[in-house]
Write a protein that holds these residues in place. Structure first.
Motif, PDB file in Angstrom:
ATOM      1  N   THR A 137       0.808  -1.218   0.000  1.00  0.00           N
ATOM      2  CA  THR A 137       0.000   0.000   0.000  1.00  0.00           C
ATOM      3  C   THR A 137       0.847   1.276   0.000  1.00  0.00           C
ATOM      4  O   THR A 137       0.296   2.377   0.039  1.00  0.00           O
ATOM      5  N   ASP A 138       2.171   1.122  -0.062  1.00  0.00           N
ATOM      6  CA  ASP A 138       3.058   2.293  -0.097  1.00  0.00           C
ATOM      7  C   ASP A 138       2.836   3.081  -1.384  1.00  0.00           C
ATOM      8  O   ASP A 138       2.381   2.545  -2.390  1.00  0.00           O
ATOM      9  N   PHE A 139       3.185   4.337  -1.362  1.00  0.00           N
ATOM     10  CA  PHE A 139       3.066   5.188  -2.550  1.00  0.00           C
ATOM     11  C   PHE A 139       4.269   6.121  -2.616  1.00  0.00           C
ATOM     12  O   PHE A 139       4.885   6.441  -1.603  1.00  0.00           O
ATOM     13  N   THR A 140       4.603   6.525  -3.821  1.00  0.00           N
ATOM     14  CA  THR A 140       5.775   7.384  -4.035  1.00  0.00           C
ATOM     15  C   THR A 140       5.321   8.776  -4.435  1.00  0.00           C
ATOM     16  O   THR A 140       4.394   8.934  -5.232  1.00  0.00           O
ATOM     17  N   VAL A 141       5.972   9.763  -3.866  1.00  0.00           N
ATOM     18  CA  VAL A 141       5.654  11.164  -4.125  1.00  0.00           C
ATOM     19  C   VAL A 141       6.928  11.884  -4.543  1.00  0.00           C
ATOM     20  O   VAL A 141       7.877  11.948  -3.762  1.00  0.00           O
ATOM     21  N   PRO A 142       6.964  12.416  -5.770  1.00  0.00           N
ATOM     22  CA  PRO A 142       8.119  13.226  -6.159  1.00  0.00           C
ATOM     23  C   PRO A 142       8.001  14.627  -5.546  1.00  0.00           C
ATOM     24  O   PRO A 142       6.927  15.227  -5.580  1.00  0.00           O
ATOM     25  N   VAL A 143       9.086  15.115  -4.969  1.00  0.00           N
ATOM     26  CA  VAL A 143       9.099  16.458  -4.393  1.00  0.00           C
ATOM     27  C   VAL A 143      10.140  17.257  -5.161  1.00  0.00           C
ATOM     28  O   VAL A 143      11.337  16.951  -5.102  1.00  0.00           O
ATOM     29  N   GLU A 144       9.676  18.258  -5.872  1.00  0.00           N
ATOM     30  CA  GLU A 144      10.546  19.041  -6.739  1.00  0.00           C
ATOM     31  C   GLU A 144      11.731  19.630  -5.970  1.00  0.00           C
ATOM     32  O   GLU A 144      11.566  20.206  -4.895  1.00  0.00           O
ATOM     33  N   GLY A 145      12.911  19.438  -6.502  1.00  0.00           N
ATOM     34  CA  GLY A 145      14.120  19.976  -5.905  1.00  0.00           C
ATOM     35  C   GLY A 145      14.695  19.139  -4.772  1.00  0.00           C
ATOM     36  O   GLY A 145      15.767  19.442  -4.265  1.00  0.00           O
ATOM     37  N   ILE A 146      13.964  18.097  -4.360  1.00  0.00           N
ATOM     38  CA  ILE A 146      14.435  17.262  -3.253  1.00  0.00           C
ATOM     39  C   ILE A 146      14.575  15.806  -3.690  1.00  0.00           C
ATOM     40  O   ILE A 146      15.595  15.174  -3.451  1.00  0.00           O
ATOM     41  N   GLY A 147      13.553  15.258  -4.329  1.00  0.00           N
ATOM     42  CA  GLY A 147      13.608  13.879  -4.810  1.00  0.00           C
ATOM     43  C   GLY A 147      12.320  13.137  -4.532  1.00  0.00           C
ATOM     44  O   GLY A 147      11.330  13.710  -4.069  1.00  0.00           O
ATOM     45  N   ALA A 148      12.331  11.838  -4.803  1.00  0.00           N
ATOM     46  CA  ALA A 148      11.139  11.001  -4.626  1.00  0.00           C
ATOM     47  C   ALA A 148      11.159  10.328  -3.256  1.00  0.00           C
ATOM     48  O   ALA A 148      12.166   9.740  -2.857  1.00  0.00           O
ATOM     49  N   PHE A 149      10.028  10.390  -2.579  1.00  0.00           N
ATOM     50  CA  PHE A 149       9.849   9.763  -1.271  1.00  0.00           C
ATOM     51  C   PHE A 149       8.811   8.663  -1.405  1.00  0.00           C
ATOM     52  O   PHE A 149       7.800   8.838  -2.087  1.00  0.00           O
ATOM     53  N   THR A 150       9.043   7.547  -0.742  1.00  0.00           N
ATOM     54  CA  THR A 150       8.038   6.493  -0.660  1.00  0.00           C
ATOM     55  C   THR A 150       7.500   6.511   0.758  1.00  0.00           C
ATOM     56  O   THR A 150       8.268   6.444   1.725  1.00  0.00           O
ATOM     57  N   PHE A 151       6.182   6.630   0.843  1.00  0.00           N
ATOM     58  CA  PHE A 151       5.514   6.707   2.141  1.00  0.00           C
ATOM     59  C   PHE A 151       4.575   5.527   2.317  1.00  0.00           C
ATOM     60  O   PHE A 151       4.035   4.986   1.356  1.00  0.00           O
ATOM     61  N   ALA A 152       4.341   5.175   3.572  1.00  0.00           N
ATOM     62  CA  ALA A 152       3.349   4.166   3.920  1.00  0.00           C
ATOM     63  C   ALA A 152       1.982   4.830   3.945  1.00  0.00           C
ATOM     64  O   ALA A 152       1.858   6.012   4.275  1.00  0.00           O
ATOM     65  N   LYS A 153       0.966   4.059   3.582  1.00  0.00           N
ATOM     66  CA  LYS A 153      -0.402   4.545   3.717  1.00  0.00           C
ATOM     67  C   LYS A 153      -0.703   4.647   5.213  1.00  0.00           C
ATOM     68  O   LYS A 153      -0.487   3.707   5.964  1.00  0.00           O
ATOM     69  N   ARG A 154      -1.179   5.794   5.633  1.00  0.00           N
ATOM     70  CA  ARG A 154      -1.418   6.081   7.050  1.00  0.00           C
ATOM     71  C   ARG A 154      -2.499   5.158   7.609  1.00  0.00           C
ATOM     72  O   ARG A 154      -3.564   5.010   7.032  1.00  0.00           O
ATOM     73  N   SER A 155      -2.217   4.573   8.760  1.00  0.00           N
ATOM     74  CA  SER A 155      -3.181   3.727   9.454  1.00  0.00           C
ATOM     75  C   SER A 155      -3.454   4.331  10.825  1.00  0.00           C
ATOM     76  O   SER A 155      -2.774   5.273  11.255  1.00  0.00           O
ATOM     77  N   LEU A 156      -4.417   3.776  11.524  1.00  0.00           N
ATOM     78  CA  LEU A 156      -4.708   4.251  12.873  1.00  0.00           C
ATOM     79  C   LEU A 156      -3.495   4.054  13.778  1.00  0.00           C
ATOM     80  O   LEU A 156      -3.141   4.926  14.580  1.00  0.00           O
ATOM     81  N   ARG A 157      -2.825   2.924  13.610  1.00  0.00           N
ATOM     82  CA  ARG A 157      -1.614   2.654  14.393  1.00  0.00           C
ATOM     83  C   ARG A 157      -0.541   3.723  14.105  1.00  0.00           C
ATOM     84  O   ARG A 157       0.149   4.193  15.006  1.00  0.00           O
TER      85      ARG A 157
END
Length: 134
Positions: A8-28
Motif C-alpha cells: 500500500t506504499d506510494f511514491t511522491v516526487p518532491v521538486e528539488g528534493i527527490g522522490a519519497f516512498t511513504f506508507a499509507k497512514r493507518s490508525l496505528r
C-alpha cells in the motif's frame, strides 16, 4: 528509514528534493505520530505555533517514510539552515496532498455510501408492526 515496504506504499516526487516512498497512514501510524510528536515537544502542553508545526511535520515524516532520496536524513538536517524548514514543509505538504487525493470527492464528512440524507426515492416504509394485544 526503519519502516519496511508494503503493497500500500506510494511514491511522491518532491521538486528539488527527490522522490519519497511513504506508507499509507493507518490508525496505528496516527498513534505513533502522536507519540513521536510528544517526544519532540517533550510533552509541552501548549507548544508555540512554530514548534507545533515543525514537530508535526517531523513526526509524520519519521513514521510514514519508507524510503527517502539519497542524502535525506531527517535526523541530520541542519537546524540553522533556513532551507531546512522550507524542505520539511515542502515534503510534508507533498505527503498530505497525495494522501488527500486518496479520498473520494464529496465525501468529506466521512460517511460511507448509504449513510446520511439522500433524495426521496418514493418507497414507502410501512409503520412498525404493533404487538398483538393479550
Amino acid at each position: 528509514m526503519a519502516r519496511l515496504p508494503n503493497r500500500t506504499d506510494f511514491t511522491v516526487p518532491v521538486e528539488g528534493i527527490g522522490a519519497f516512498t511513504f506508507a499509507k497512514r493507518s490508525l496505528r501510524d496516527e498513534l505513533a505520530i502522536g507519540s513521536e510528536y510528544s517526544r519532540l515537544t517533550e510533552g509541552v502542553d501548549t507548544p508555540t505555533p512554530w514548534l507545533e508545526a515543525v514537530a508535526g511535520w517531523i513526526a509524520a515524516l519519521k513514521v510514514l517514510t519508507v524510503e527517502a532520496p539519497k542524502g535525506w536524513n531527517i535526523d541530520e538536517l541542519d537546524p540553522l539552515d533556513p532551507d531546512t524548514y522550507a524542505k520539511l514543509r515542502k515534503v510534508h505538504a507533498a505527503l498530505r496532498e497525495k494522501e488527500g487525493s486518496f479520498r473520494r470527492p464529496g465525501n468529506a464528512s466521512g460517511q460511507a455510501d448509504g449513510q446520511g440524507v439522500g433524495p426521496d426515492n418514493g418507497v414507502r416504509v410501512p409503520a412498525p408492526v404493533q404487538p398483538a394485544a393479550d
